[in-house]
Write a protein that holds these residues in place. Structure first.
Motif, PDB file in Angstrom:
ATOM      1  N   LYS A  66       0.823  -1.204   0.000  1.00 18.77           N
ATOM      2  CA  LYS A  66       0.000   0.000   0.000  1.00 18.77           C
ATOM      3  C   LYS A  66       0.862   1.261   0.000  1.00 18.77           C
ATOM      4  CE  LYS A  66      -3.845  -2.155  -0.125  1.00 18.77           C
ATOM      5  NZ  LYS A  66      -4.649  -2.108  -1.384  1.00 18.77           N
ATOM      6  N   ALA A  67       2.021   1.201   0.639  1.00 22.89           N
ATOM      7  CA  ALA A  67       2.931   2.352   0.633  1.00 22.89           C
ATOM      8  C   ALA A  67       3.443   2.632  -0.774  1.00 22.89           C
ATOM      9  CB  ALA A  67       4.100   2.103   1.583  1.00 22.89           C
ATOM     10  N   ARG A  68       3.710   1.577  -1.535  1.00 22.05           N
ATOM     11  CA  ARG A  68       4.189   1.752  -2.915  1.00 22.05           C
ATOM     12  C   ARG A  68       3.105   2.335  -3.810  1.00 22.05           C
ATOM     13  NH1 ARG A  68       7.018  -3.194  -1.829  1.00 22.05           N
ATOM     14  NH2 ARG A  68       5.246  -4.420  -2.582  1.00 22.05           N
ATOM     15  N   GLU A  69       1.846   2.068  -3.501  1.00 22.10           N
ATOM     16  CA  GLU A  69       0.757   2.564  -4.335  1.00 22.10           C
ATOM     17  C   GLU A  69       0.454   4.038  -4.093  1.00 22.10           C
ATOM     18  OE1 GLU A  69      -2.517   0.036  -3.436  1.00 22.10           O
ATOM     19  OE2 GLU A  69      -1.605  -1.756  -4.331  1.00 22.10           O
ATOM     20  N   LEU A  70       0.916   4.589  -2.980  1.00 21.88           N
ATOM     21  CA  LEU A  70       0.614   5.979  -2.629  1.00 21.88           C
ATOM     22  C   LEU A  70       1.562   6.916  -3.359  1.00 21.88           C
ATOM     23  CD1 LEU A  70      -1.073   7.854  -0.772  1.00 21.88           C
ATOM     24  CD2 LEU A  70       0.736   7.626   0.921  1.00 21.88           C
ATOM     25  N   PRO A  71       1.054   7.885  -4.123  1.00 22.61           N
ATOM     26  CA  PRO A  71       1.929   8.836  -4.819  1.00 22.61           C
ATOM     27  C   PRO A  71       2.821   9.600  -3.858  1.00 22.61           C
ATOM     28  CG  PRO A  71      -0.331   9.003  -5.617  1.00 22.61           C
ATOM     29  CD  PRO A  71      -0.377   8.126  -4.413  1.00 22.61           C
ATOM     30  N   ALA A  72       4.073   9.744  -4.223  1.00 25.89           N
ATOM     31  CA  ALA A  72       5.050  10.412  -3.365  1.00 25.89           C
ATOM     32  C   ALA A  72       4.858  11.927  -3.380  1.00 25.89           C
ATOM     33  CB  ALA A  72       6.463  10.054  -3.811  1.00 25.89           C
ATOM     34  N   PHE A  73       5.598  12.585  -2.516  1.00 25.24           N
ATOM     35  CA  PHE A  73       5.606  14.051  -2.475  1.00 25.24           C
ATOM     36  C   PHE A  73       5.996  14.597  -3.840  1.00 25.24           C
ATOM     37  CE2 PHE A  73       8.328  17.843  -1.962  1.00 25.24           C
ATOM     38  CZ  PHE A  73       7.378  18.732  -1.474  1.00 25.24           C
ATOM     39  N   ALA A  74       5.232  15.578  -4.327  1.00 25.40           N
ATOM     40  CA  ALA A  74       5.490  16.175  -5.643  1.00 25.40           C
ATOM     41  C   ALA A  74       5.864  17.642  -5.454  1.00 25.40           C
ATOM     42  CB  ALA A  74       4.253  16.049  -6.519  1.00 25.40           C
ATOM     43  N   ARG A  85      -0.948   9.475   5.849  1.00 25.08           N
ATOM     44  CA  ARG A  85       0.103   9.868   4.905  1.00 25.08           C
ATOM     45  C   ARG A  85      -0.491  10.709   3.779  1.00 25.08           C
ATOM     46  NH1 ARG A  85       4.915  11.761   3.697  1.00 25.08           N
ATOM     47  NH2 ARG A  85       5.821  10.928   1.788  1.00 25.08           N
ATOM     48  N   ALA A  86      -1.640  10.286   3.258  1.00 23.82           N
ATOM     49  CA  ALA A  86      -2.304  11.060   2.209  1.00 23.82           C
ATOM     50  C   ALA A  86      -2.714  12.434   2.739  1.00 23.82           C
ATOM     51  CB  ALA A  86      -3.516  10.299   1.696  1.00 23.82           C
ATOM     52  N   ALA A  87      -3.223  12.477   3.984  1.00 23.52           N
ATOM     53  CA  ALA A  87      -3.632  13.753   4.579  1.00 23.52           C
ATOM     54  C   ALA A  87      -2.426  14.663   4.787  1.00 23.52           C
ATOM     55  CB  ALA A  87      -4.347  13.503   5.905  1.00 23.52           C
ATOM     56  N   GLU A  88      -1.320  14.066   5.207  1.00 22.50           N
ATOM     57  CA  GLU A  88      -0.107  14.863   5.418  1.00 22.50           C
ATOM     58  C   GLU A  88       0.336  15.536   4.126  1.00 22.50           C
ATOM     59  OE1 GLU A  88       4.638  14.133   5.827  1.00 22.50           O
ATOM     60  OE2 GLU A  88       3.281  12.487   6.331  1.00 22.50           O
ATOM     61  N   LEU A  89       0.329  14.785   3.038  1.00 23.52           N
ATOM     62  CA  LEU A  89       0.743  15.352   1.758  1.00 23.52           C
ATOM     63  C   LEU A  89      -0.286  16.353   1.239  1.00 23.52           C
ATOM     64  CD1 LEU A  89       2.158  12.120   0.095  1.00 23.52           C
ATOM     65  CD2 LEU A  89       3.465  14.077   0.921  1.00 23.52           C
ATOM     66  N   ASP A  90      -1.558  16.083   1.468  1.00 24.16           N
ATOM     67  CA  ASP A  90      -2.602  16.997   1.024  1.00 24.16           C
ATOM     68  C   ASP A  90      -2.500  18.329   1.755  1.00 24.16           C
ATOM     69  OD1 ASP A  90      -5.016  17.499  -0.551  1.00 24.16           O
ATOM     70  OD2 ASP A  90      -6.064  17.482   1.374  1.00 24.16           O
ATOM     71  N   MET A  91      -2.060  18.297   3.017  1.00 29.22           N
ATOM     72  CA  MET A  91      -1.927  19.519   3.817  1.00 29.22           C
ATOM     73  C   MET A  91      -0.559  20.181   3.642  1.00 29.22           C
ATOM     74  SD  MET A  91      -3.580  18.148   7.388  1.00 29.22           S
ATOM     75  CE  MET A  91      -5.208  17.396   7.449  1.00 29.22           C
ATOM     76  N   HIS A  92       0.353  19.517   2.944  1.00 27.02           N
ATOM     77  CA  HIS A  92       1.714  20.042   2.799  1.00 27.02           C
ATOM     78  C   HIS A  92       1.707  21.281   1.914  1.00 27.02           C
ATOM     79  CE1 HIS A  92       6.030  20.251   2.202  1.00 27.02           C
ATOM     80  NE2 HIS A  92       6.193  19.211   2.986  1.00 27.02           N
ATOM     81  N   PRO A  93       2.283  22.393   2.361  1.00 29.59           N
ATOM     82  CA  PRO A  93       2.231  23.636   1.580  1.00 29.59           C
ATOM     83  C   PRO A  93       3.020  23.590   0.287  1.00 29.59           C
ATOM     84  CG  PRO A  93       3.671  23.895   3.479  1.00 29.59           C
ATOM     85  CD  PRO A  93       2.978  22.573   3.653  1.00 29.59           C
ATOM     86  N   LEU A  94       3.923  22.627   0.124  1.00 33.43           N
ATOM     87  CA  LEU A  94       4.740  22.569  -1.088  1.00 33.43           C
ATOM     88  C   LEU A  94       4.358  21.424  -2.016  1.00 33.43           C
ATOM     89  CD1 LEU A  94       8.316  23.407   0.274  1.00 33.43           C
ATOM     90  CD2 LEU A  94       6.919  24.790  -1.238  1.00 33.43           C
ATOM     91  N   ASP A  95       3.449  20.583  -1.608  1.00 34.43           N
ATOM     92  CA  ASP A  95       3.066  19.470  -2.478  1.00 34.43           C
ATOM     93  C   ASP A  95       2.223  19.996  -3.636  1.00 34.43           C
ATOM     94  OD1 ASP A  95       2.918  16.417  -2.808  1.00 34.43           O
ATOM     95  OD2 ASP A  95       0.815  17.015  -2.935  1.00 34.43           O
TER      96      ASP A  95
END
Length: 330
Positions: free
Chosen positions: A110-118, A175-185
């Protein structure tokens, strides 16, 4: 000199097993993992258990102790009564390899399926700039030690093996929420991906994951519920629905859902220029009705009551415990 205590430990492999009884010495200040090590050293040297740091930071020694998912290194023997039997079993949700060791490959898949920080376009490593106020909300999720206790207790996959293909689980929702809230993603479709590919809709927020988290992350209140609210706002908000009827789709700020592994699933440019000028903290804006429109960004909502019930105490009495071995092939 310590006291002798009664332990029941599950022994077996992927074909089956049973609980075995042991009388073992327990000294003051010890944790369950200490006792497991003493059993290995004195009575059953072939007992398999996974562990590493013994400091509650690696998440390796996850197990179920008297019916509740815990870290063996963080569960003190002083929490149990002197005459109480301590029953130790492997994580129920994942296939048993041997004794207390389970196969948690599901989580790595499941970790591999999650898109990384962009990162935003035109910004090189070392040029990222943001203020503490921008990351305070998502910083909580970085405390995760990947013990997978939240994954283990989630009934969506604990009780329904068939859901594992479509459901990522609470660890990867944060993890998805963290990236969604990330100001640089720069990826703008985290919410849609969580709904379409991670199975966010399967979660009915029983908050069991929050209850067992050793890092006390408010998984449900601070990650899953906000993600669900954003998905609902985007999909069902009447103003957004009316906008779709009036404007062309390309005029609306609604990113298309693309599969993480798709060749065309590149991150879109959201026009973020955080690296050029840091944001200035502002007072929360009020809506036309005088209410906060972004209240969830400023409120640290406390976790709800225990999903196990106020009248339930842990550890469970030994006579109420049973361990059902996962079926072969699951």
């Amino acid at each position: 000199m310590g006291t002798m205590r009664h332990f029941r430990v599950w022994r077996g492999d992927d074909t089956g097993g049973s609980l075995e009884d042991f009388q073992v010495e327990v000294n003051e200040g010890e944790v369950v993992l200490d006792v497991i090590h003493r059993l290995q050293a004195t009575q059953t040297p072939d007992l398999a258990v996974r562990w590493n740091c013994k400091a509650g930071k690696c998440g390796s020694c996850s197990m179920e102790i008297n019916g509740k998912p815990r870290l063996g290194c963080m569960t003190r023997m002083s929490t149990f009564g002197d005459s109480e039997t301590v029953t130790v079993t492997p994580l129920r949700t994942f296939p048993v390899i041997r004794d207390l060791v389970t196969n948690v490959n599901f989580n790595y898949q499941k970790a591999r399926e999650l898109p990384a920080f962009a990162p935003p376009k035109g910004v090189e490593p070392g040029e990222y700039r943001m203020q503490q106020v921008d990351v305070e909300r998502s910083q909580e999720f970085r405390k995760c030690i990947e013990c997978y206790l939240c994954q283990n207790v989630c009934h969506v996959v604990r009780d329904h093996e068939e859901n594992k293909k479509a459901f990522s689980g609470p660890r990867f929702f944060i993890r998805a929420a963290e990236l969604d809230m990330h100001p640089l993603d720069a990826r703008g479709d985290r919410k849609e991906l969580a709904q379409a590919e991670q199975g966010l809709g399967y979660c009915n927020i029983t908050k069991c994951c929050t209850e067992v988290c050793p890092e006390h992350i408010k998984i449900t209140d601070n990650a899953i519920i906000p993600m669900k609210e954003r998905v609902v706002d985007r999909r069902y908000d009447p103003v957004t629905w009316l906008g779709r009827k009036i404007f062309r789709r390309d005029q609306l700020d609604e990113p298309a859902v693309t599969h993480a592994s798709s060749p065309t699933g590149a991150a879109s440019d959201t026009g973020s220029h955080w690296h050029q000028q840091g944001p200035v903290p502002q007072e929360p804006a009020l809506g036309a009705d005088g209410k906060l429109t972004v209240a969830e960004l400023y409120l640290d909502r406390p976790a709800a009551a225990s999903p196990f019930g106020d009248d339930q105490e842990f550890p469970l009495p030994p006579e109420k415990l049973r361990y059902n071995h996962p079926k072969n092939g699951h």
